[in-house]
Design a protein around this motif. Structure first.
Motif, PDB file in Angstrom:
ATOM      1  N   SER A 113      47.444  42.090  38.362  1.00  0.00           N
ATOM      2  CA  SER A 113      46.630  42.542  37.226  1.00  0.00           C
ATOM      3  C   SER A 113      45.190  42.103  37.400  1.00  0.00           C
ATOM      4  O   SER A 113      44.899  41.082  38.038  1.00  0.00           O
ATOM      5  CB  SER A 113      47.189  41.992  35.909  1.00  0.00           C
ATOM      6  N   GLY A 114      44.290  42.878  36.852  1.00  0.00           N
ATOM      7  CA  GLY A 114      42.867  42.565  36.950  1.00  0.00           C
ATOM      8  C   GLY A 114      42.031  43.777  36.609  1.00  0.00           C
ATOM      9  O   GLY A 114      42.514  44.912  36.590  1.00  0.00           O
ATOM     10  N   GLU A 115      40.769  43.540  36.329  1.00  0.00           N
ATOM     11  CA  GLU A 115      39.877  44.639  35.962  1.00  0.00           C
ATOM     12  C   GLU A 115      39.603  45.530  37.172  1.00  0.00           C
ATOM     13  O   GLU A 115      39.859  45.152  38.324  1.00  0.00           O
ATOM     14  CB  GLU A 115      38.565  44.068  35.416  1.00  0.00           C
ATOM     15  N   ASN A 116      39.046  46.719  36.898  1.00  0.00           N
ATOM     16  CA  ASN A 116      38.694  47.638  37.976  1.00  0.00           C
ATOM     17  C   ASN A 116      37.715  46.974  38.935  1.00  0.00           C
ATOM     18  O   ASN A 116      36.764  46.303  38.505  1.00  0.00           O
ATOM     19  CB  ASN A 116      38.055  48.907  37.407  1.00  0.00           C
ATOM     20  N   GLY A 117      37.962  47.146  40.225  1.00  0.00           N
ATOM     21  CA  GLY A 117      37.043  46.628  41.227  1.00  0.00           C
ATOM     22  C   GLY A 117      37.252  45.185  41.620  1.00  0.00           C
ATOM     23  O   GLY A 117      36.470  44.635  42.403  1.00  0.00           O
ATOM     24  N   THR A 118      38.301  44.554  41.133  1.00  0.00           N
ATOM     25  CA  THR A 118      38.515  43.143  41.459  1.00  0.00           C
ATOM     26  C   THR A 118      39.356  42.939  42.716  1.00  0.00           C
ATOM     27  O   THR A 118      39.579  41.800  43.121  1.00  0.00           O
ATOM     28  CB  THR A 118      39.182  42.411  40.274  1.00  0.00           C
ATOM     29  N   GLY A 119      39.827  44.020  43.333  1.00  0.00           N
ATOM     30  CA  GLY A 119      40.520  43.883  44.619  1.00  0.00           C
ATOM     31  C   GLY A 119      42.028  43.874  44.533  1.00  0.00           C
ATOM     32  O   GLY A 119      42.688  43.271  45.382  1.00  0.00           O
ATOM     33  N   LYS A 120      42.600  44.552  43.559  1.00  0.00           N
ATOM     34  CA  LYS A 120      44.067  44.554  43.415  1.00  0.00           C
ATOM     35  C   LYS A 120      44.727  45.218  44.619  1.00  0.00           C
ATOM     36  O   LYS A 120      45.770  44.766  45.093  1.00  0.00           O
ATOM     37  CB  LYS A 120      44.452  45.275  42.105  1.00  0.00           C
ATOM     38  N   GLU A 121      44.114  46.285  45.139  1.00  0.00           N
ATOM     39  CA  GLU A 121      44.674  46.971  46.309  1.00  0.00           C
ATOM     40  C   GLU A 121      44.630  46.055  47.535  1.00  0.00           C
ATOM     41  O   GLU A 121      45.560  46.055  48.354  1.00  0.00           O
ATOM     42  CB  GLU A 121      43.897  48.256  46.587  1.00  0.00           C
ATOM     43  N   LEU A 122      43.562  45.266  47.667  1.00  0.00           N
ATOM     44  CA  LEU A 122      43.471  44.336  48.792  1.00  0.00           C
ATOM     45  C   LEU A 122      44.601  43.322  48.738  1.00  0.00           C
ATOM     46  O   LEU A 122      45.181  42.956  49.766  1.00  0.00           O
ATOM     47  CB  LEU A 122      42.131  43.597  48.764  1.00  0.00           C
ATOM     48  N   VAL A 123      44.913  42.842  47.539  1.00  0.00           N
ATOM     49  CA  VAL A 123      45.999  41.876  47.375  1.00  0.00           C
ATOM     50  C   VAL A 123      47.326  42.515  47.777  1.00  0.00           C
ATOM     51  O   VAL A 123      48.134  41.907  48.486  1.00  0.00           O
ATOM     52  CB  VAL A 123      46.058  41.358  45.927  1.00  0.00           C
TER      53      VAL A 123
END
Length: 286
Positions: free
Chosen positions: A167-177
């Motif tokens: 979870s996290g706001e847009n642009g915080t790198g969720k896809e990278l995680v």
């Protein structure tokens, strides 16, 4: 820098003729008379391509090819033989030979084979370079306490079979995680299939996830595997899971519980082994 060629043949005439031809074409050439010397020379010379005779005293060419490929699975080897048979060519191919040439060797055939093999090498190198560039785009960088804590958590969870919600706001790198978790997991060499739940219309999301049978709805012109089937033995990343419809969520729950999917319009259940990662920018508890 010129390409390196290793010649392995117990006939001195063949070694001399091949060496002369390849050196004339500006390749760096080394030649040895048996498989034992070839295996030793390969490690020291690091050739781009090997021409190797099949019939040699002691260790024959096929056994040497097998050992060479075990040492270096990327080795590019062209087998040559004066007693070539279809079975020998098949055996060589199954052991990883790039090509098979028969004696007496034809100069034009040698050069065409060499050119094709080196083009194959160049394409492989370009592919590896592009793969490295793509992977570098998804690296998590930074040395702050927060980043170190995040990477430590990724390392801990990646090796487990646990499903993960990011979870996290847009642009915080969720896809990278998500990519980092997959790349460090036991499933790293298996598919990572991504689905952006927010980008797919609600009426199509179930077909996208579970697949459909021909004729099950307008536009279903053929059977189609869904993302769960495509990710079998790998990882499925459901991005923006908070935008998925409630009916689709209920069907996803069944897959998570039972490990089976049923295509839309079908009656047969299909077993799937999928690790699910999900991400959202919403507060799902609310």
């Amino acid at each position: 820098m010129s390409r390196k060629i290793l010649i392995v043949d117990d006939e001195q005439g063949i070694r001399a003729a091949l060496s002369q031809l390849l050196e004339y074409e500006s390749y760096e050439v080394r030649a040895v008379a048996n498989a034992v010397d070839a295996l030793s020379e390969y490690g020291k010379f690091s050739p781009d391509l090997v021409f190797m005779d099949v019939k040699m005293a002691g260790i024959d060419g096929l056994e040497a090819l097998k050992r060479l490929r075990e040492h270096d699975p990327r080795a590019v080897v062209v087998m040559i033989s004066g007693h070539g048979t279809i079975q020998t060519a098949v055996d060589a191919t199954q052991l990883g030979a790039y090509d098979f040439l028969e004696k007496p060797l034809d100069t034009d055939r040698i050069l065409v084979t060499l050119r094709n093999a080196l083009q194959h090498l160049e394409l492989r190198d370009e592919n590896n370079a592009l793969r490295a560039q793509v992977q570098s785009r998804f690296e998590i960088v930074g040395g702050s306490y927060a980043i170190r804590a995040l990477t430590d958590r990724i390392e801990k969870v990646a090796g487990t079979p646990a499903r993960v919600l990011i979870s996290g706001e847009n642009g915080t790198g969720k896809e990278l995680v998500a990519r980092a978790i997959h790349s460090q997991s036991p499933r790293a060499k298996r598919p990572l299939v991504e689905v952006n739940c927010a980008a797919i219309p609600s009426e199509l999301i179930e077909s996208e996830l579970f697949g459909h049978m021909k004729g099950s709805f307008t536009g279903a012109i053929s059977d189609r595997a869904g993302k769960f089937e495509q990710a079998d033995t790998g990882t499925l990343f459901l991005d923006e899971i908070g935008d998925m419809s409630h009916s689709a969520q209920a069907k996803v729950l069944r897959v998570l519980q039972d490990g089976v999917v049923t295509r839309i319009g079908g009656s047969k259940t299909i077993s799937v082994d999928v690790r699910v990662l999900a991400a959202t920018n919403k507060n799902l508890e609310e």
